[in-house]
Design a protein around this motif. Structure first.
Motif, PDB file in Angstrom:
ATOM      1  N   LEU A 191     -14.512  -0.455  -7.679  1.00 22.27           N
ATOM      2  CA  LEU A 191     -13.156   0.083  -7.811  1.00 22.27           C
ATOM      3  C   LEU A 191     -12.405  -0.580  -8.959  1.00 22.27           C
ATOM      4  O   LEU A 191     -11.655   0.079  -9.698  1.00 22.27           O
ATOM      5  N   ASN A 192     -12.600  -1.883  -9.117  1.00 24.58           N
ATOM      6  CA  ASN A 192     -11.950  -2.592 -10.227  1.00 24.58           C
ATOM      7  C   ASN A 192     -12.446  -2.063 -11.571  1.00 24.58           C
ATOM      8  O   ASN A 192     -11.662  -1.907 -12.526  1.00 24.58           O
ATOM      9  N   ALA A 252     -15.710   4.086   0.262  1.00 22.77           N
ATOM     10  CA  ALA A 252     -15.012   2.898   0.775  1.00 22.77           C
ATOM     11  C   ALA A 252     -14.474   3.153   2.177  1.00 22.77           C
ATOM     12  O   ALA A 252     -14.590   2.295   3.073  1.00 22.77           O
ATOM     13  N   HIS A 265      -8.174  -2.901   2.452  1.00 28.21           N
ATOM     14  CA  HIS A 265      -8.409  -4.344   2.257  1.00 28.21           C
ATOM     15  C   HIS A 265      -9.804  -4.603   1.684  1.00 28.21           C
ATOM     16  O   HIS A 265     -10.565  -5.455   2.177  1.00 28.21           O
ATOM     17  N   THR A 266     -10.152  -3.849   0.659  1.00 24.53           N
ATOM     18  CA  THR A 266     -11.501  -3.978   0.084  1.00 24.53           C
ATOM     19  C   THR A 266     -11.790  -5.365  -0.493  1.00 24.53           C
ATOM     20  O   THR A 266     -12.948  -5.799  -0.447  1.00 24.53           O
ATOM     21  N   PRO A 267     -10.791  -6.096  -1.053  1.00 27.27           N
ATOM     22  CA  PRO A 267     -11.140  -7.436  -1.547  1.00 27.27           C
ATOM     23  C   PRO A 267     -11.681  -8.334  -0.442  1.00 27.27           C
ATOM     24  O   PRO A 267     -12.523  -9.199  -0.703  1.00 27.27           O
ATOM     25  N   SER A 304       0.835  -1.208   0.000  1.00 26.58           N
ATOM     26  CA  SER A 304       0.000   0.000   0.000  1.00 26.58           C
ATOM     27  C   SER A 304       0.868   1.257   0.000  1.00 26.58           C
ATOM     28  O   SER A 304       0.500   2.276  -0.589  1.00 26.58           O
ATOM     29  N   ASN A 360     -15.222  -3.165  -3.838  1.00 24.95           N
ATOM     30  CA  ASN A 360     -14.005  -3.556  -4.553  1.00 24.95           C
ATOM     31  C   ASN A 360     -14.294  -3.807  -6.032  1.00 24.95           C
ATOM     32  O   ASN A 360     -13.472  -3.483  -6.907  1.00 24.95           O
ATOM     33  N   THR A 397      -6.368   2.513  -2.315  1.00 26.84           N
ATOM     34  CA  THR A 397      -7.600   2.278  -1.547  1.00 26.84           C
ATOM     35  C   THR A 397      -7.823   0.790  -1.312  1.00 26.84           C
ATOM     36  O   THR A 397      -8.171   0.362  -0.202  1.00 26.84           O
ATOM     37  N   ARG A 398      -7.628  -0.008  -2.356  1.00 29.34           N
ATOM     38  CA  ARG A 398      -7.859  -1.456  -2.237  1.00 29.34           C
ATOM     39  C   ARG A 398      -6.927  -2.083  -1.202  1.00 29.34           C
ATOM     40  O   ARG A 398      -7.334  -2.939  -0.406  1.00 29.34           O
ATOM     41  N   THR A 399      -5.639  -1.690  -1.235  1.00 24.45           N
ATOM     42  CA  THR A 399      -4.673  -2.310  -0.319  1.00 24.45           C
ATOM     43  C   THR A 399      -4.742  -1.730   1.078  1.00 24.45           C
ATOM     44  O   THR A 399      -4.556  -2.453   2.068  1.00 24.45           O
TER      45      THR A 399
END
Length: 718
Positions: free
Chosen positions: A288-289, A334, A276-278, A218, A285, A271-273
């Protein structure tokens, strides 16, 4: 007079022709420039316009047309093939010669034709598509630099060409300032924006160092987002064309279509990392993808437009604005969901850092797309928000780092606890196994000791049997050798003598018969001695002789042995001299010692010269009785002397009168002497004789010999 009048009329006509545009706009005011004056935007009524809808008219063509104030309303807002011309008059009233800078908003090409007369028009160039060094004023701003002398009025034609759709606009602003005021303003831009970029660089390096320390991805995405947004503002405020790519104005025009989507992509990845959105926010997530895919497509489109020179820049501005707004909104959503619904503590820093950035970035995007006016709020709020975001997110990342470290420490402690428990169990198991193994080892060791003892006993028995077998083989070999050679010769000699006597008795003289009888007698004696020695030796080797030590009178034993060899000595005319005290006693086996003395005397006579003597002496030496037999015969060499003293060694040689021998007698004598705990010694000088001496225990050594007898065990005579 007439000629002078014609000249005046001609000059007046030329002035009228050049001043036609001015005449066309009677009442056009002149822009007066005083000292330290700066005009941010020239008033509308002081600018005249002409719109070339084809964009193909030259300056000479355009100056013939009429310029009016209302033609500005006919600016083309679609397409890029048109050109706008502006006209203004500048008067320098500063009292000194002064350089002025005329600046406008960004255009693909910005040119100026300035002069005070038709023959002195200067052609000045600027514009966003011109390399920095080719611009009249080397700045990122579309500007030209113009020198006005004191009190001079200068006519200036301005040419505005969009070239690309991104440079088309509804209004044209023209500002005028002195060169020193322009440079002062530009220095302020460099100062404040340089400070901004410095902070951005420091924050990027700070988080880069943290990235190397903690290996958290991140941080990497956050560093990329900081660098990319700093790169965008470097492009926006002219640092790109001024310092990074001064010779690439085309890239300066297109780069926003690559930098902006890349910035959005790095924000999404961060943001994803970070949140931890996954794992925590799978639905968000997914959105976001999708936005990340849109950023990638937009970025690829921007690169394609640059390399293929495709002008869809204005639609790209709108797409990038919408995409950037959605990315910022989803970042906020998020963070909000992660904090308020999933109770993810680091998300509060994410919300605090992004809320102001989202407002400022959206305002900036709306200003760039024309949805909001240009003011301090819409222009600079986003930069302040970026700095605030960098600080707050650094705190958030530090909090996240501490949380990760705490979690890692907890996990490490738990692992260590589990490892310690396993180690304890392992040690207990090992200890138990060790005890069992020790018991097994002790049991096996005891068993091995027993087996080793039995094996050693068996090995000793085998070794003893092997030694006995070896000795028996030696006895056998020696016995066969004697029987096959030494015993055969006397028998053959006897056979020959008997045959001569039997077959040729009448032919033999008395002297010859006597000689044959003597020889036969000698052969018989030798054979008798040989058989006796052979019998004694074989019995000794097979332990068939009983060892019977007892007190013996040495002189009596010597006299008995002397009588047995007296005949042999008499025949050779050898005198035997004895010098032994009558009171000398020893403790030994009488038969063995008598055999030894008889054998040594026989050998002494055999190797003595005729008419010589053999001397026998005996005396007490400490606790031993030493017996010496000395002859005056042929003697022994040193090599033969050492060989005779060797174990199981025999030497067979003829006497002084060719008497034969087997060497068995001396071998048996050595063994008998050793059985009686004695030692034999030989001293000899070649040609002078030999002294054979041996010692046996005196009477006081009875106890030692008794123990020897018991250790050797009983034996019987055959």
């Amino acid at each position: 007079m007439a000629s002078h009048s014609g000249k005046y009329l001609f000059c007046f006509a030329l002035i009228i022709l050049w001043m036609m545009p001015v005449c066309q706009l009677s009442g056009q005011p002149v822009i007066s420039l005083s000292a330290n004056q700066a005009i941010a935007s020239v008033p509308q009524e002081q600018l005249l316009w002409f719109i070339d809808s084809t964009g193909k008219l030259s300056f000479d063509d355009v100056r013939k047309f009429r310029f009016t104030t209302d033609q500005k309303n006919h600016l083309e807002i679609s397409g890029t093939s048109w050109t706008a011309w502006g006209l203004l008059y500048l008067l320098n009233e500063s009292g000194v010669d002064q350089e002025y800078v005329l600046q406008t908003n960004k255009w693909g090409s910005f040119e100026a034709f300035a002069g005070s007369s038709p023959g002195s028009m200067l052609h000045l160039k600027s514009g966003s598509l011109l390399p920095l060094d080719d611009r009249s004023q080397p700045s990122n701003i579309n500007a030209i630099r113009l020198l006005l002398k004191k009190g001079e009025t200068r006519t200036v034609f301005l040419k505005f060409t969009p070239v690309y759709s991104i440079y088309t606009r509804k209004d044209i602003n023209v500002g005028i300032s002195e060169q020193n005021l322009f440079e002062k303003t530009d220095r302020q831009r460099l100062l404040w924006q340089g400070l901004f970029f410095g902070i951005i660089l420091v924050m990027a390096l700070y988080n880069l160092f943290i990235l190397f320390a903690v290996k958290d991805i991140s941080y990497f995405y956050y560093v990329l987002s900081i660098v990319s947004i700093g790169l965008y503002f470097a492009f926006y405020y002219g640092f790109g064309i001024e310092y990074l790519w001064p010779s690439s104005p085309l890239w300066d025009t297109f780069c926003f279509a690559v930098i902006n989507p890349f910035t959005g992509l790095t924000r999404i990845l961060f943001t994803r990392t970070y949140l931890h959105t996954p794992q925590l926010l799978p639905r968000i997530n997914t959105i976001l993808n999708m936005l990340g895919a849109g950023c990638v497509v937009t970025m690829i489109t921007g690169l394609a437009c640059f390399f293929l020179d495709i002008d869809i820049l204005k639609p790209l501005v709108m797409i990038i604005g919408i995409l950037g707004t959605l990315v910022l909104v989803m970042m906020f959503v998020a963070g909000f969901v992660a904090y308020y619904y999933d109770k993810y503590t680091p998300a509060k820093y994410f919300i605090a850092a992004n809320i102001l950035l989202i407002i400022g970035a959206i305002a900036f995007i709306f200003r760039e797309t024309g949805l909001m006016s240009d003011n301090f709020f819409t222009r600079y709020l986003v930069q302040y928000a970026v700095l605030i975001q960098a600080v707050v997110l650094s705190l958030g990342l530090a909090s996240r780092l501490n949380r990760m470290r705490l979690q890692l420490t907890t996990e490490t402690l738990e692992k260590e606890r589990v490892a310690l428990e396993r180690e304890k169990e392992k040690k207990e198991l090992i200890q138990k196994q060790k005890q069992e193994l020790q018991a097994q080892v002790q049991e096996k060791t005891a068993d091995l000791h027993l087996k080793n003892a039995l094996l050693e006993e068996t090995v000793n028995q085998l070794q003893e049997s092997e030694n006995k077998l070896s000795e028996l083989n030696h006895v056998k070999d020696k016995l066969f050798s004697v029987v096959s050679h030494d015993l055969r010769n006397p028998l053959a000699t006897m056979q020959s003598f008997l045959k001569l006597i039997t077959d040729h008795d009448e032919k033999l003289s008395g002297e010859e018969r006597e000689k044959l009888f003597y020889e036969a007698q000698q052969s018989l004696n030798n054979m008798n001695e040989l058989l006796y020695n052979l019998l004694q030796w074989s019995r000794s080797q097979m332990n068939l002789l009983r060892f019977r030590p007892d007190k013996i009178n040495v002189k009596a034993v010597v006299d008995a042995a002397t009588k047995l060899v007296q005949l042999h000595a008499h025949m050779k005319q050898v005198v035997i001299n004895t010098s032994i005290p009558d009171s000398l006693h020893a403790y030994a086996d009488k038969d063995m010692i008598e055999f030894v003395i008889r054998n040594l005397l026989s050998n002494a006579i055999k190797f003595s010269q005729r008419n010589s003597s053999v001397d026998i002496t005996a005396f007490l030496k400490e606790d031993m009785v030493e017996i010496q037999i000395a002859d005056h015969g042929i003697g022994l060499s040193e090599a033969k002397r050492k060989k005779l003293l060797g174990k199981h060694t025999t030497i067979s040689r003829r006497g002084t009168e060719k008497e034969k021998g087997t060497g068995l007698g001396l071998l048996i004598s050595k063994e008998f002497i050793e059985k009686n705990k004695g030692h034999i010694q030989i001293e000899s000088v070649i040609g002078k004789g030999s002294v054979f001496s041996f010692d046996i225990p005196g009477q006081q050594q009875k106890s030692r010999l008794t123990s020897v007898e018991s250790s050797t065990g009983p034996a019987v005579y055959l």
